[in-house]
Design a protein around this motif. Sequence first.
Motif, PDB file in Angstrom:
ATOM      1  N   PHE A 189      16.237   9.071 -61.629  1.00 28.73           N
ATOM      2  CA  PHE A 189      15.862  10.437 -61.249  1.00 28.73           C
ATOM      3  C   PHE A 189      17.113  11.304 -61.033  1.00 28.73           C
ATOM      4  N   GLY A 190      18.196  10.989 -61.744  1.00 26.59           N
ATOM      5  CA  GLY A 190      19.421  11.749 -61.583  1.00 26.59           C
ATOM      6  C   GLY A 190      20.628  10.848 -61.725  1.00 26.59           C
ATOM      7  N   PRO A 191      21.808  11.423 -61.778  1.00 25.20           N
ATOM      8  CA  PRO A 191      23.020  10.610 -61.958  1.00 25.20           C
ATOM      9  C   PRO A 191      23.330   9.797 -60.698  1.00 25.20           C
ATOM     10  N   SER A 192      24.079   8.717 -60.904  1.00 22.27           N
ATOM     11  CA  SER A 192      24.522   7.921 -59.751  1.00 22.27           C
ATOM     12  C   SER A 192      25.711   8.590 -59.094  1.00 22.27           C
ATOM     13  N   SER A 193      25.774   8.459 -57.761  1.00 22.35           N
ATOM     14  CA  SER A 193      26.886   9.036 -57.022  1.00 22.35           C
ATOM     15  C   SER A 193      26.956   8.345 -55.664  1.00 22.35           C
ATOM     16  N   THR A 194      28.117   8.480 -55.028  1.00 26.40           N
ATOM     17  CA  THR A 194      28.293   7.866 -53.698  1.00 26.40           C
ATOM     18  C   THR A 194      27.316   8.469 -52.701  1.00 26.40           C
ATOM     19  N   ASP A 195      27.156   9.805 -52.705  1.00 26.09           N
ATOM     20  CA  ASP A 195      26.267  10.455 -51.748  1.00 26.09           C
ATOM     21  C   ASP A 195      24.818  10.029 -51.954  1.00 26.09           C
ATOM     22  N   ARG A 196      24.377   9.918 -53.243  1.00 23.41           N
ATOM     23  CA  ARG A 196      22.984   9.493 -53.486  1.00 23.41           C
ATOM     24  C   ARG A 196      22.783   8.043 -53.052  1.00 23.41           C
ATOM     25  N   GLY A 197      23.776   7.207 -53.348  1.00 20.85           N
ATOM     26  CA  GLY A 197      23.665   5.808 -52.914  1.00 20.85           C
ATOM     27  C   GLY A 197      23.563   5.705 -51.400  1.00 20.85           C
ATOM     28  N   ILE A 198      24.386   6.463 -50.685  1.00 20.84           N
ATOM     29  CA  ILE A 198      24.334   6.440 -49.223  1.00 20.84           C
ATOM     30  C   ILE A 198      23.008   6.998 -48.721  1.00 20.84           C
ATOM     31  N   TYR A 199      22.515   8.036 -49.385  1.00 21.13           N
ATOM     32  CA  TYR A 199      21.242   8.656 -48.980  1.00 21.13           C
ATOM     33  C   TYR A 199      20.109   7.629 -48.980  1.00 21.13           C
ATOM     34  N   PHE A 200      19.981   6.898 -50.099  1.00 17.72           N
ATOM     35  CA  PHE A 200      18.896   5.907 -50.176  1.00 17.72           C
ATOM     36  C   PHE A 200      19.191   4.703 -49.268  1.00 17.72           C
ATOM     37  N   TRP A 201      20.484   4.383 -49.117  1.00 15.44           N
ATOM     38  CA  TRP A 201      20.831   3.275 -48.202  1.00 15.44           C
ATOM     39  C   TRP A 201      20.363   3.573 -46.778  1.00 15.44           C
ATOM     40  N   LEU A 202      20.743   4.734 -46.240  1.00 13.52           N
ATOM     41  CA  LEU A 202      20.377   5.094 -44.873  1.00 13.52           C
ATOM     42  C   LEU A 202      18.864   5.148 -44.718  1.00 13.52           C
ATOM     43  N   ALA A 203      18.175   5.694 -45.739  1.00 10.70           N
ATOM     44  CA  ALA A 203      16.706   5.759 -45.658  1.00 10.70           C
ATOM     45  C   ALA A 203      16.102   4.367 -45.572  1.00 10.70           C
ATOM     46  N   GLY A 204      16.624   3.421 -46.382  1.00 12.66           N
ATOM     47  CA  GLY A 204      16.082   2.061 -46.367  1.00 12.66           C
ATOM     48  C   GLY A 204      16.324   1.352 -45.055  1.00 12.66           C
ATOM     49  N   ARG A 205      17.544   1.529 -44.479  1.00 13.83           N
ATOM     50  CA  ARG A 205      17.853   0.822 -43.244  1.00 13.83           C
ATOM     51  C   ARG A 205      17.033   1.388 -42.078  1.00 13.83           C
ATOM     52  N   LEU A 206      16.917   2.706 -42.028  1.00 15.68           N
ATOM     53  CA  LEU A 206      16.140   3.313 -40.953  1.00 15.68           C
ATOM     54  C   LEU A 206      14.670   2.954 -41.080  1.00 15.68           C
TER      55      LEU A 206
END
Length: 862
Positions: free
Chosen positions: A129-146
């Motif tokens: 759903f879009g290019p890979s990037s550090t910010d997008r990776g962190i965004y989904f990471w934080l969502a998954g952990r929370l």
Amino acid sequence: MAGDINTQENGIGEDRRGLSPGNDAERALASARGLIVLVAAAALVLALVAVDRAHLYFVLPTSPYLVVHTLTEVVSIVVGFSIFAVHWHGAVAGRLRQRQALFLGAIFLGVALVDTLHIMAFPGMPGVFGPSSTDRGIYFWLAGRLWASLGLLAAGFIPGQSRSPLLRRGPLLAATLGALALLLLGDFLMPPSAQYFYVEGVGLTPFKVALEYLVIAVSLAGAIVYWRRYRQTLSRPNAMLAAALALTILGELSFTLYSQAYDTFNLLGHVYKAVAYYLVFDALFVSALIRPYLELDATSQYLAASNRELSRLRDHIQGELAQTITRLEERTTAERRARESAETLAKLARDIAAQVEVRQLLGTLVAELRAIFGADLAAVVTIDRPSGVTKWHAVDGARGDLFSRVAFASGSGIAGLAIEAGAPLVLERLGNDPPHALEQFPVLAAEGVHSVLAVPMRTGEGVSGALLVAHRRDHHFSVEEKALAGGIADQAAVVLENARLYDAVNRQAAELDAVIGSIADGVIVYHPDGAILRLNAAARRILGYRDADLRLSMAERVAGISLTDPQGRQLSPAETPPGKALARGETTVGQEVALQGSDGSLYRLSVSAAPVRDPEGQLLGVVATLHDITRMVELEAKREEFVSLVAHDIRQPLAVIQGQGQMLQMALRVGKTERAQSSAEAIVVSAKRMGAMIRDLVDSARLEMGQLELVREPLDLHSFVAELLARLAGTPGGQRLRLAESDGLAPVWADPDRLERILGNLVSNAVKYSPPESEVVVSLAEREGMAQVAVSDRGQGISPEDLSHVFERLFRASDEHRRESLGLGLYITRMLVEAHGGRIWVESRVGEGSTFYLTLPLAPSR
């Protein structure tokens, strides 16, 4: 908590039926210790990397890191989908029929999907759903952990039998997909160039670190919940979930420290996450799968036990004749043992009067009962007469602690029935009637009892309890056995009655000791021979007695202390109130004596003593009381000193007024106006001085009785003090007063007349006790929400021994030139300041001067 993630009641985790509780608890403890070591080791690794970055910190190349990152994320994705599959379908298929399981399935479905988005959006991956990037990776990471941490925390509070419509499959699936859609919408709305979480070359943003700490806080709360659950249940899955959340905390701490996407801290965070998900997998997935096998094993054990019981019954039927012969032999043996035990019971009856430990005696009694009757179980049951409730008092042969936790209302249970009937009660072949046993005698049925004999224990006041003798096999109680049990019951009744009387005496003695100990005055109870039977803490403190002193005679004790009358004459033992009461039976009330304590302190005591006699007039002892009147005597001495001082100080201005008045009369007769003017001024000064003394006395009395009323109003403190100093400028020494500059102060809340009295006292004292050429400075400031006034002089100062007493009533300094007043000025000043809600203190150095400080409340804002 309402729910438990790992108990049978909630349908998730281990089922303990058919398992050994001891082995299960040992396994749980061993697992918990291993998990603690694991978490500690992980924390140590993170700490070492954080401390020794020079050697342990590194940045992996993109390709190797993506392999490690992908593997660790695949672990969490597989765990999430596995937990979803087992709990989502098992909760409805009949194995885990619980709403909590559905909730966990929905949570880990969402976590698995979000982790999939994270792995695809990580730098170096193809993106989704879009290019890979550090910010997008962190965004989904934080969502998954929370998502995972909040889900596990919430699951701990869901009741296993919840019927909430929101915890059904449809609403849960809709909520999961809806939350995922919102997450994707947030990702879509986030600008591609946004650097909300990570700035290349700089590192993590404060926003990202704050979100990591939010995940840490939620994980910490969950770890605490599951660790407490583990402590309560010793359930291994609870410990594993607590450890998983603890590793999640370490992982999130790692993600607050990395500066590049492929560095050591990022790698550690993913490793901690993988290990945490393995523990979650073991706690939720594996436990749910092995649980049916545990139930099957428990069922197999039950069937095996049933087969053994059938075999036992078959052997019992086949050997009926042999067992009958054996029982006859046992009965003969029991009768012989009963005769042999008669001597033991007779000895037990003789020893009753000498026994004071009731529990030991009753334990011996029930053990003898079992030996005499060859029984499997024996018990003594007592009845509480006021409430009519029976309790198990002593039991021998019980297999559990069930008896110790049982109390029956009168008339319930076989013991209660025997007590109510007042006659022996026999139940034989109880085991052949299970419904009857379970309904009326659940305790005996739980112990496997087949035959029981209950015999009431009678005393002069009625039935006090019952004896029980029971067998875990069918047994016929003979007439001889019933008669023997009745005789033992009579002896046991005597035991319990003696115990009741002994406890009552002990209780009364304890109450007497408590009453004597709580009396503020000293209390001493003497034996007729002068020995001390009791004394409370106050008497021990006043007399300074040690334990060894209590064993001395009265003459030796009195000789060891200095005891005098008010005139200082040493008192002999016979002249003391206790000595007169013991020797002559005299009652003494309030004899005043002086006692020199062992620590050197002097007590003035009011001693009373009276003999205690029985109804026939025989002396039983003496009770003496020691009332400490030291403070009262000191106050009386101060009162006499004060009256003398007031009389002396008021007599002086009165003499001046009288003499000057006579001189004024003579001057007026001869027309000497200058002399008349001088006499009139002296009269006025003396009258003012006497008026000030009287006002101090009146104000002191009003302040101590709380009758002084303040008329408060907002005052501009700077203007008020300036006007006061201006008025005092014309008085002797007034020209030396100076008001220091101060910034704008808020108005104070004070009574103008009383405030002028306070400041006048302090200023006049400063002028009076400082050199004529020195200044007296008044400073104003605002400190901690209060107005502060400081009056400083350059006088001789106050000696250290007088400094802590200057504000006391009637205190006059040790310096001769400071002993001119009644000692009420500073005392009244302190009382007036405290009446305003402020405080006053002084700082002084001898030879350098003194500064008096006071605080006043600020006026309330309108």
